[in-house]
Design an enzyme around this catalytic site. Structure first.
Site, short mmCIF file in Angstrom:
data_model
loop_
_atom_site.label_atom_id
_atom_site.label_comp_id
_atom_site.label_asym_id
_atom_site.label_seq_id
_atom_site.Cartn_x
_atom_site.Cartn_y
_atom_site.Cartn_z
N CYS A 90 0.99 -1.21 0.15
CA CYS A 90 0.12 -0.18 -0.03
C CYS A 90 0.86 1.30 0.15
CB CYS A 90 -0.89 -0.05 1.37
SG CYS A 90 -0.31 -0.39 2.79
N TYR A 91 1.87 1.39 0.82
CA TYR A 91 2.71 2.47 1.16
C TYR A 91 3.51 2.77 -0.50
CZ TYR A 91 2.35 3.35 5.95
OH TYR A 91 1.86 3.60 7.27
#
Lengths: 342, 342, 342, 342
Positions: free
Chosen positions: B149-150
């Site tokens: 996600c990051y």
């Protein structure tokens, strides 16, 4: 394609109508009015709509709403009662998401809403838009009074008991909890995150405008006046209503079966298995009302737990469900949504 | 119809895959495995899926995943690397939402993830599933390493600058904020509402597993190693990542135009107008990454704001985008979602 | 007993002053003014004060503030600069929690605050009330400019590095996150629970009023102008600021020791052990600034994490700390609070 | 100075005891036990206690609790009943914050708590620590059963009505809402921010352990068994209980006066003015129970709104109030706290 207009699209019911209508295959969005924001692209105010809604807010004059097939009023109370007549005369059907046409007793309405009613005759014509009760009338209606959020959750929770006459209808209790979006997108101190967040309180205990609406609906269902204590509470979340309903049974009855039978054909009422504890998030973003029925310790007090998303089944979703019925579309079109969890 | 299996459907990426696949017209959901919950109807654990997903969790043996066209691994790290080979050998394509195949340097992976890699050969074959970078390779891939996600939010935010070579790549800063769902649906004290609620903190400052993944992607884009300080923070909300990215320009350039050109054809990257301040809720439930670029006070520090829903573009949505590419479906099928706001 | 008056007690800094002063043994609360709420008991607006504060809000005229030893201005910007002179002339000392006297360059102040300054002479006299920097001057001051919330967290975090000259001061970055109470108790849409809740966004990227205040303080500490990129963010919590600060070291230095030495005698600055990750809730309701220093991967980028309660060390608590110094009371009197966790 | 020990200090009631005792002038904190965390400084687990509590957790053996004047058990149910005897024999007084001694009917206790009781004789001796009912007995007690959080809020709300015999005691309803800290600091999925946040649900409808405790207290107050439907709900906040209580009046009575008279001498029960709507945050961090009484539409249903901080008046604060009584200290010592608002 049903041609749709929205009056007053800057509030939460307005943006929710747009969220749902943008994915509805049977409609075209014609105009969204806002005197204050006229000219501003809708997606600038609500970036969630970027790529989905290309319209800008327009003034009521520019909107040419009389060209629509149906107009939704997502306005404060008191607007639709003044503006609906002209649209109806032009052959446009009207769905009011505010309260202008919900109470059949005009004097009662004027007392609770603190203003004179501009169109008493329309009150008599308007159909109360709770499809689970008035489906056939809704199909034929020109003018829909879309139910309030609390009234939707409370009536759907009490209806099977009242219709069957199995509870003492003089002493009903509805302890209701609402997310803060029920207060709308208005700049008011009590709805600030720092006031409503990490906090819980009751409000409107002395009398809330949804009380007469609920009483009217349940009295109609039971064929006799009802007695109701209604206490709404503000809970620190965005969406969702949880109604906890209490009634005394006047005979022994299989309440689970009663609810399952009543709603067997209802697509948007989900009677959960016995013992269930519905969560508001299980309907977040969706048009479903989930209900569970309990008899704690097997006693004669029945406890009904009823949850909805106040902006969907409690407002915009139900309005679209009504629109679908009015225009002969599949009742669930545009509403086949999987709630967002977590 | 693409026949789909999910391994490990009890976590948040699992339920999110189901939410999205349930409304995807091009797939049929064949099986969802969970050793622990085998036999339990999926909709009993996740009532939001009632009426949308009729399957029960099954054991891996009963699931007969080799009959699927594609299998998603929504499992902890270290599972897919052991189980993918058998599926690939059976002709099943695999999309791993965990980290097993994300880092090309196996020794580096083993250092950060603290285990031996079971299938180094597959690492070499796997395609990193960031469509905005690897679209053509994804179409051909048997095995997709779905990005973290990051890394999705940070790479999409830095890519135009790195590819164009207009910033000093040795001193990039990514100050990132994540909702708590990034921690998964695990019984851990730090993710309790009473620990993470009404609170803000950094974590992983000394080194977070997404650091090497981001470095690898940006180095590849720029053709040279990059230097990155990456500080993740936990913010008291459920979904959403907000990456605030800092870089020093090494020449004067119209950064707004640079971003708009880079992503002109990208359906799921929305470069907002100059001056915009993207909110995480503007992508809640949707597969879009919204980006705004700033040069405060007109200086040579460029600030990029990049937001995604960590469970959608940061996990399940991007996985489905990859699946669509792999099977020749329209890239956005099943992902045409209006985010839920408020 | 120090006789205290408060001008503008209806906002969050006002109620916070009362919370703290009600338990301060060395003061008596003389009057609290509010033109709008004059006559209303303070505890009716803030039931948390029932049994602790018996005063009603009074008009400025009725308040007879010139009888006080000290008056706190918990008002919007622009009030204290007009009203302080009369009080000072009457021998009353003044602490302004707003920004009227924070910026020594009046032209700069007028640019950022968009109004003419009513008392430029007082700007020159006012002492910037950061005790960790100006303790002796504060003791003697008639007029205190109480620092802003962000400037407190950011300056305390950067000071040891700037004073020691160990970082490149031309390219500092302050990525800051604030709870919503920083926006005050104003009826504004962006601070509604439904707007700021479950959401994260940056704001003021192009320029925030706290930027010149921070620059002034750090320039003074370092003896040379500094370059700062300051990006504030709104995080869905009530209280708390988390400043994440980035700087490049220009020599190898033991940053942990540097911070411990700088703040060894400071009661309200807590340098945490190496590797710590301060949480905003660890200072909730308390006057402490907790700081941790990191050098990720041992590189030359130093990351400082600095947390305060924006309403205490960032406003009312620091104001009382200043008052204690001005009147020769123990610096921590009334501020010996254990933060509320969870 | 009263010498105090705490058994099981790692949970929320433990840290809350320490927060309050650290500022209590009449006690010295001798030892805090935790088998699991023995050796860890308390302030390392709870940084909010840095500078306020210097102890480390110790093993029960090292703690030498028999040297204490009083020992608090902030443990799970079932611990105090096994360990209290040895302490009492050594002359140490004991306050159990768990449920071991709350129910006088041991068989009933064993049914609800699912274990055999280790010390039935102590149950007979223990005094139920609700000072507003048992003040004199508490002064003399060796062993206190500190009330549960729901039972405190519900009993204080119903007591004036039950004692006066003015309501139908066979059909009481208590619709209660709790913050998540009531679930403790345990790693459980249902208490995660992503499960309990932005969500509302009932639980324990079929039967909650606090039901027999409330029934016992109210039956004792009224001199006859009572009938109670008790529905607890989980609300997305950290601290606070809001009890909404419903009863039918059996005669016309001035309920406001009744409540005011009943609690006229009670420092920690605040009967608010007629029409008030108490908020949970108005008692956040404080030991007060605030109560408002309503008769909606002037009917015979009385609605009582009762709020407490579940960790203070519902646990640690009430325990210290009991300790003060037991040792002849001023009842409110260490508890003169202004709640934290916002």
């Amino acid at each position: 394609m049903v041609k749709v207009g929205i009056v007053g699209g800057t509030g939460y019911t307005g943006v929710e109508l747009m969220r749902l209508l943008a994915r509805h295959d049977g409609v075209s969005l014609h105009a969204i009015t806002s005197r204050k924001e006229a000219g501003m692209p809708v997606a600038e105010m609500y970036p969630s709509l970027r790529g989905h809604v290309d319209l800008a807010f327009s003034t009521p004059q520019d909107a040419q709403l009389q060209q629509c097939d149906v107009v939704f009023f997502a306005t404060p109370n008191g607007i639709a009662m003044s503006e609906a007549t002209a649209l109806l005369d032009a052959g446009v059907r009207v769905i009011d998401l505010a309260a202008d046409f919900r109470i059949r007793d005009v004097a009662e309405w004027e007392k609770w809403y603190g203003m004179s009613h501009a169109s008493p005759a329309l009150v008599a014509e308007a159909v109360y838009g709770l499809p689970e009760v008035n489906r056939e009338a809704i199909r034929q209606a020109r003018l829909i009074a879309n139910p309030g959020c609390y009234p939707t959750a409370v009536q759907l929770g009490f209806l099977p008991l009242i219709e069957a006459g199995v509870v003492n209808a003089e002493s009903l209790i509805a302890d209701c909890k609402s997310g803060v979006s029920g207060a709308g997108r208005k700049a008011e101190v009590h709805a600030l995150l720092c006031e409503a967040g990490d906090n819980f309180k009751a409000y409107g205990v002395a009398g809330h405008r949804h009380l007469p609406e609920i009483r009217q609906g349940l009295a109609s269902a039971g064929g006799a006046p009802i007695g109701l204590t209604f206490v709404p509470h503000l809970t620190p979340m965005i969406r969702g209503i949880h109604a906890t309903l209490y009634a005394r049974l006047n005979r022994d009855v299989d309440v689970q079966a009663l609810f399952e039978q009543r709603y067997a054909q209802e697509r948007f009422v989900d009677v959960m298995p016995a013992g269930s504890l519905p969560e508001t998030r299980s309907v977040r973003g969706g048009n479903t009302c989930r209900i569970a029925v309990h008899r704690p310790q097997g006693g004669d007090t029945v406890v009904v737990l009823s949850v909805i998303d106040n902006l969907v089944k409690g407002a915009a979703g139900q309005a679209i469900q009504n629109m679908n019925l009015m225009f002969g579309l599949p009742e669930g079109q545009g509403l086949d949504i999987v709630p967002l969890l977590p």
